[in-house]
Scaffold this motif. Sequence first.
Motif, mmCIF file in Angstrom:
data_model
loop_
_atom_site.group_PDB
_atom_site.id
_atom_site.type_symbol
_atom_site.label_atom_id
_atom_site.label_comp_id
_atom_site.label_asym_id
_atom_site.label_seq_id
_atom_site.Cartn_x
_atom_site.Cartn_y
_atom_site.Cartn_z
ATOM 1 N N ALA A 143 -4.227 -5.895 -9.585
ATOM 2 C CA ALA A 143 -4.760 -5.309 -8.355
ATOM 3 C C ALA A 143 -4.064 -3.984 -8.052
ATOM 4 C CB ALA A 143 -4.585 -6.281 -7.195
ATOM 5 N N LEU A 144 -2.734 -3.953 -8.187
ATOM 6 C CA LEU A 144 -1.981 -2.732 -7.890
ATOM 7 C C LEU A 144 -2.369 -1.617 -8.863
ATOM 8 C CD1 LEU A 144 1.478 -4.424 -7.204
ATOM 9 C CD2 LEU A 144 0.043 -3.279 -5.491
ATOM 10 N N ARG A 145 -2.559 -1.987 -10.128
ATOM 11 C CA ARG A 145 -2.952 -0.973 -11.121
ATOM 12 C C ARG A 145 -4.350 -0.431 -10.814
ATOM 13 N NH1 ARG A 145 -0.792 -2.557 -17.171
ATOM 14 N NH2 ARG A 145 1.417 -2.751 -16.648
ATOM 15 N N LYS A 146 -5.220 -1.325 -10.323
ATOM 16 C CA LYS A 146 -6.574 -0.888 -9.976
ATOM 17 C C LYS A 146 -6.540 0.135 -8.841
ATOM 18 C CE LYS A 146 -11.068 -3.122 -10.000
ATOM 19 N NZ LYS A 146 -11.829 -4.349 -9.724
ATOM 20 N N MET A 147 -5.490 0.067 -8.019
ATOM 21 C CA MET A 147 -5.329 1.031 -6.924
ATOM 22 C C MET A 147 -4.704 2.330 -7.424
ATOM 23 S SD MET A 147 -3.704 -1.590 -4.119
ATOM 24 C CE MET A 147 -3.757 -0.519 -2.679
ATOM 25 N N GLY A 148 -4.410 2.382 -8.733
ATOM 26 C CA GLY A 148 -3.806 3.591 -9.292
ATOM 27 C C GLY A 148 -2.291 3.573 -9.267
ATOM 28 N N LYS A 149 -1.716 2.416 -8.882
ATOM 29 C CA LYS A 149 -0.254 2.312 -8.850
ATOM 30 C C LYS A 149 0.260 1.832 -10.207
ATOM 31 C CE LYS A 149 -0.293 0.960 -3.973
ATOM 32 N NZ LYS A 149 0.269 2.182 -3.373
ATOM 33 N N LYS A 150 1.558 1.979 -10.416
ATOM 34 C CA LYS A 150 2.181 1.439 -11.620
ATOM 35 C C LYS A 150 2.860 0.124 -11.265
ATOM 36 C CE LYS A 150 2.633 5.349 -14.602
ATOM 37 N NZ LYS A 150 3.083 6.732 -14.454
ATOM 38 N N ALA A 151 2.659 -0.878 -12.138
ATOM 39 C CA ALA A 151 3.244 -2.197 -11.870
ATOM 40 C C ALA A 151 3.450 -2.952 -13.179
ATOM 41 C CB ALA A 151 2.326 -2.992 -10.949
ATOM 42 N N ASN A 152 4.583 -3.621 -13.298
ATOM 43 C CA ASN A 152 4.872 -4.496 -14.440
ATOM 44 C C ASN A 152 5.260 -5.882 -13.956
ATOM 45 O OD1 ASN A 152 4.511 -2.640 -16.524
ATOM 46 N ND2 ASN A 152 6.628 -1.893 -16.362
ATOM 47 N N VAL A 153 4.994 -6.874 -14.801
ATOM 48 C CA VAL A 153 5.478 -8.229 -14.555
ATOM 49 C C VAL A 153 6.631 -8.477 -15.521
ATOM 50 C CG1 VAL A 153 4.907 -10.687 -14.571
ATOM 51 C CG2 VAL A 153 3.188 -9.004 -13.857
ATOM 52 N N LYS A 208 -0.512 -3.708 -20.717
ATOM 53 C CA LYS A 208 0.639 -3.193 -21.472
ATOM 54 C C LYS A 208 1.722 -2.767 -20.494
ATOM 55 C CE LYS A 208 -1.457 -1.870 -25.814
ATOM 56 N NZ LYS A 208 -2.901 -1.686 -25.512
ATOM 57 N N LYS A 209 2.966 -2.931 -20.919
ATOM 58 C CA LYS A 209 4.091 -2.495 -20.071
ATOM 59 C C LYS A 209 3.945 -1.012 -19.755
ATOM 60 C CE LYS A 209 7.037 -5.636 -18.992
ATOM 61 N NZ LYS A 209 7.383 -6.740 -19.897
ATOM 62 N N GLN A 210 4.137 -0.666 -18.492
ATOM 63 C CA GLN A 210 4.076 0.743 -18.102
ATOM 64 C C GLN A 210 5.494 1.289 -17.969
ATOM 65 O OE1 GLN A 210 1.706 0.374 -14.492
ATOM 66 N NE2 GLN A 210 -0.103 1.109 -15.577
ATOM 67 N N ARG A 211 5.632 2.587 -18.187
ATOM 68 C CA ARG A 211 6.955 3.211 -18.034
ATOM 69 C C ARG A 211 7.023 3.875 -16.669
ATOM 70 N NH1 ARG A 211 9.790 4.439 -22.890
ATOM 71 N NH2 ARG A 211 10.763 6.173 -21.811
ATOM 72 N N PHE A 212 8.025 3.506 -15.919
ATOM 73 C CA PHE A 212 8.218 4.152 -14.607
ATOM 74 C C PHE A 212 9.619 3.865 -14.100
ATOM 75 C CE2 PHE A 212 5.941 0.072 -13.771
ATOM 76 C CZ PHE A 212 6.883 -0.578 -12.997
ATOM 77 N N LYS A 213 10.017 4.641 -13.117
ATOM 78 C CA LYS A 213 11.299 4.403 -12.460
ATOM 79 C C LYS A 213 11.026 3.464 -11.292
ATOM 80 C CE LYS A 213 15.462 6.815 -11.064
ATOM 81 N NZ LYS A 213 15.550 6.321 -9.683
ATOM 82 N N GLU A 214 11.516 2.248 -11.432
ATOM 83 C CA GLU A 214 11.224 1.195 -10.466
ATOM 84 C C GLU A 214 11.642 1.560 -9.041
ATOM 85 O OE1 GLU A 214 12.361 -2.860 -11.843
ATOM 86 O OE2 GLU A 214 13.970 -2.482 -10.422
ATOM 87 N N GLN A 215 10.702 1.326 -8.094
ATOM 88 C CA GLN A 215 11.010 1.652 -6.691
ATOM 89 C C GLN A 215 10.911 0.449 -5.764
ATOM 90 O OE1 GLN A 215 8.104 4.644 -5.939
ATOM 91 N NE2 GLN A 215 9.292 6.288 -6.853
ATOM 92 N N PHE A 216 10.258 -0.615 -6.248
ATOM 93 C CA PHE A 216 9.996 -1.742 -5.338
ATOM 94 C C PHE A 216 9.920 -3.028 -6.172
ATOM 95 C CE2 PHE A 216 7.328 -4.344 -2.476
ATOM 96 C CZ PHE A 216 7.939 -4.083 -1.259
ATOM 97 N N VAL A 217 10.527 -4.105 -5.663
ATOM 98 C CA VAL A 217 10.590 -5.347 -6.443
ATOM 99 C C VAL A 217 9.980 -6.510 -5.649
ATOM 100 C CG1 VAL A 217 12.088 -6.950 -7.688
ATOM 101 C CG2 VAL A 217 12.706 -4.528 -7.554
ATOM 102 N N VAL A 218 9.043 -7.208 -6.286
ATOM 103 C CA VAL A 218 8.366 -8.347 -5.657
ATOM 104 C C VAL A 218 8.682 -9.619 -6.450
ATOM 105 C CG1 VAL A 218 6.140 -9.264 -4.882
ATOM 106 C CG2 VAL A 218 6.446 -6.793 -5.112
ATOM 107 N N LYS A 252 0.830 -1.207 0.000
ATOM 108 C CA LYS A 252 0.000 0.000 0.000
ATOM 109 C C LYS A 252 0.864 1.256 0.000
ATOM 110 C CE LYS A 252 -4.188 -1.603 2.349
ATOM 111 N NZ LYS A 252 -4.828 -1.681 3.682
ATOM 112 N N ALA A 253 2.005 1.173 0.671
ATOM 113 C CA ALA A 253 2.872 2.352 0.813
ATOM 114 C C ALA A 253 3.831 2.521 -0.362
ATOM 115 C CB ALA A 253 3.665 2.231 2.117
ATOM 116 N N GLU A 254 3.849 1.568 -1.290
ATOM 117 C CA GLU A 254 4.820 1.603 -2.394
ATOM 118 C C GLU A 254 4.152 1.942 -3.716
ATOM 119 O OE1 GLU A 254 8.003 1.411 -2.076
ATOM 120 O OE2 GLU A 254 8.092 0.784 0.029
ATOM 121 N N ASP A 255 4.985 2.307 -4.692
ATOM 122 C CA ASP A 255 4.501 2.515 -6.063
ATOM 123 C C ASP A 255 5.637 2.186 -7.027
ATOM 124 O OD1 ASP A 255 2.931 3.120 -8.209
ATOM 125 O OD2 ASP A 255 2.492 5.178 -7.605
ATOM 126 N N ASN A 256 5.321 2.133 -8.336
ATOM 127 C CA ASN A 256 6.315 1.794 -9.365
ATOM 128 C C ASN A 256 6.965 0.446 -9.045
ATOM 129 O OD1 ASN A 256 5.598 4.212 -10.447
ATOM 130 N ND2 ASN A 256 7.425 5.296 -9.744
#
Length: 316
Positions: A40-50, A68-78, A13-17
């Motif tokens: 789910a993360l995208r539905k929350m308005g966050k950016k996420a790629n697999v 579709k792949k989103q463009r962002f500066k990655e901040q968190f890795v799962v 919840k506290a992370e994005d990108n």
Amino acid sequence: MQITAVQAAEILKAEDNITILTHFHPDGDTIGSGFALARALRKMGKKANVINNDEMHPKYAYIWKGIKKQRFKEQFVVAVDIATEHLLGDRIYEKYAGRIDLSIDHHPTNSFFAKNTCLEGNSAAAAEIIYYVIKALGVEIDEDMASCIYTGVSTDTGCFKYRNTTARSFYIAGVMKDLGADTETINEVMFETKTRGELELERIILENMEYFYDNKLAIAVITQKMYSDTGTTEDECEYIAGIPRQVAGVYVGVTIKERKNGTFKASVRTKPPIDAGKICAKFGGGGHANAAGCYFDGTLEEFKEKIKAVAGEELK
Ligand SMILES: [Mn+2]
């Protein structure tokens, strides 16, 4: 640190990108878990790629439909469904080893490589844990997410037939069905459909299968030539490892596969009380009580003889 699904959701919840990593040779659980979480993360308005090390089989295409792949500066890795960092695959390992923030996994052998690990070793699939993470995120599960989660749970349980299947696996599958998972199509694609090449490969394997110890041990062999003759690949034919054990009376089913580099891999499937993990441990391999694997450097004949001897000890 070991954390719960609810705590994993609090962190997310506290992370994005967010980048979500799957394991190499991606299967239905790792892909289904990854995309369910990304959706789910995208539905929350966050950016996420697999991100995958290897190409995903087109039969899973509905899982990433519309993503579709989103463009962002990655901040968190799962990492999802990944027991050790080496299972990320070489390319992803090089980039991400040592910097994974959260691991969501169901393998009891998880090496706790991530900063935080949400591990439920009794869970039949990582997708079961993902369900509880998404619920704790407060996201309403839509039809696409439901199909992703159902795919993970159904494929890792062999359509609810393997011994890892729990009441919770059936429960979550039922909830996903209610939420619109296309279970009929998924079951048909995953469990009823084979290519002509796969059937042809099965025919060759069955013709050459060998039985020992009053038919309690069955050994099948797949060579690289069989793949090329039938136009199949090792990845598509994972399920073949289950065939020798299908025979009534067989307690140990072994499938020996020739690898591209000329060495061999054995997939061992057993029925209780025989422990497949124990058999494979004799070759430096491992796995579960009913399904395990190991590698061998010598010739095919040597490998067969050794496995025959080890299995023979267990069958005594
Ligand atoms: Mn899994």
